[in-house]
Motif scaffolding. Structure first.
Motif, short mmCIF file in Angstrom:
data_model
loop_
_atom_site.label_atom_id
_atom_site.label_comp_id
_atom_site.label_asym_id
_atom_site.label_seq_id
_atom_site.Cartn_x
_atom_site.Cartn_y
_atom_site.Cartn_z
N ARG A 114 122.44 94.67 42.70
CA ARG A 114 122.16 93.46 43.49
C ARG A 114 121.72 92.30 42.58
NH1 ARG A 114 119.72 92.97 49.22
NH2 ARG A 114 119.19 90.77 49.26
N ASN A 115 120.86 92.59 41.63
CA ASN A 115 120.41 91.54 40.70
C ASN A 115 121.57 91.03 39.84
OD1 ASN A 115 117.79 91.74 41.61
ND2 ASN A 115 117.17 93.18 40.03
N LEU A 116 122.45 91.93 39.42
CA LEU A 116 123.60 91.51 38.63
C LEU A 116 124.53 90.61 39.42
CD1 LEU A 116 124.52 94.80 36.72
CD2 LEU A 116 123.68 92.67 35.74
N VAL A 117 124.78 90.97 40.68
CA VAL A 117 125.66 90.15 41.52
C VAL A 117 125.02 88.78 41.76
CG1 VAL A 117 126.65 89.96 43.84
CG2 VAL A 117 126.82 92.11 42.59
N ASN A 118 123.74 88.76 42.06
CA ASN A 118 123.06 87.47 42.27
C ASN A 118 123.09 86.62 41.00
OD1 ASN A 118 122.50 88.11 44.91
ND2 ASN A 118 120.41 88.81 44.49
N GLY A 119 122.84 87.25 39.87
CA GLY A 119 122.89 86.52 38.60
C GLY A 119 124.28 85.98 38.32
N ILE A 156 125.54 101.91 32.17
CA ILE A 156 126.16 102.12 33.49
C ILE A 156 125.11 102.50 34.51
CG2 ILE A 156 127.73 103.62 34.76
CD1 ILE A 156 129.54 103.59 32.26
N VAL A 157 124.20 103.38 34.15
CA VAL A 157 123.13 103.78 35.07
C VAL A 157 122.27 102.57 35.41
CG1 VAL A 157 121.00 105.14 35.24
CG2 VAL A 157 123.09 106.19 34.36
N TRP A 158 121.91 101.77 34.41
CA TRP A 158 121.10 100.58 34.66
C TRP A 158 121.83 99.60 35.58
CZ3 TRP A 158 121.67 95.38 33.83
CH2 TRP A 158 120.53 94.60 34.01
N ALA A 159 123.13 99.41 35.35
CA ALA A 159 123.92 98.49 36.17
C ALA A 159 123.99 98.97 37.61
CB ALA A 159 125.32 98.33 35.59
N ARG A 160 124.12 100.27 37.80
CA ARG A 160 124.14 100.81 39.17
C ARG A 160 122.80 100.59 39.87
NH1 ARG A 160 127.40 106.32 37.85
NH2 ARG A 160 129.48 105.39 37.84
N GLU A 161 121.72 100.77 39.13
CA GLU A 161 120.39 100.59 39.72
C GLU A 161 120.09 99.12 40.03
OE1 GLU A 161 117.76 102.33 36.88
OE2 GLU A 161 118.25 104.39 37.46
N ASN A 162 120.65 98.23 39.26
CA ASN A 162 120.36 96.80 39.40
C ASN A 162 121.58 96.00 39.85
OD1 ASN A 162 117.55 96.71 38.33
ND2 ASN A 162 118.58 97.62 36.57
#
Length: 112
Positions: free
Chosen positions: A30-35, A22-28
């Protein structure tokens, strides 16, 4: 007792891993949404290409079937009975072959 402790440790590991994820997803984020957009776009593109190829194949099959109907048409003669409905009929064999050749050329030109 040992069994309960192992179970508790496994649950703690799972909770710890989920917290890190969850912490990693919050930090990234923008990259997750773009992916995610890239994956969805690629899926839509592949689906569109598949639909296009299927329609092309169906259309080519229909034209080929029509050309084969011309090729297998009946040459009428005075002593022969009338052909069944839906069967192509021609006055001469040359007319039949010319019609079939035109139909096959149309298939080859469109879907060669």
């Amino acid at each position: 007792m040992k069994r309960a402790q192992r179970h508790h440790l496994k649950q703690d590991e799972l909770v710890h891993w989920l917290d890190q994820a969850i912490v990693w997803a919050r930090e990234n984020r923008r990259n997750l949404v773009n992916g995610l957009f890239i994956v969805i776009g690629a899926g839509l593109l592949l689906t569109g290409a598949s639909v296009y190829r299927t329609r092309q194949s169906d259309s080519a099959s229909a034209l080929l079937a029509a050309a084969l109907d011309q090729y297998h048409g009946v040459v009428l003669s005075p002593s022969a009975p009338a052909p069944p409905p839906g069967v192509a009929s021609f006055a001469t064999a040359q007319e039949k072959h010319a019609s079939a050749l035109a139909a096959f050329r149309n298939v080859a030109d469109e879907y060669g």
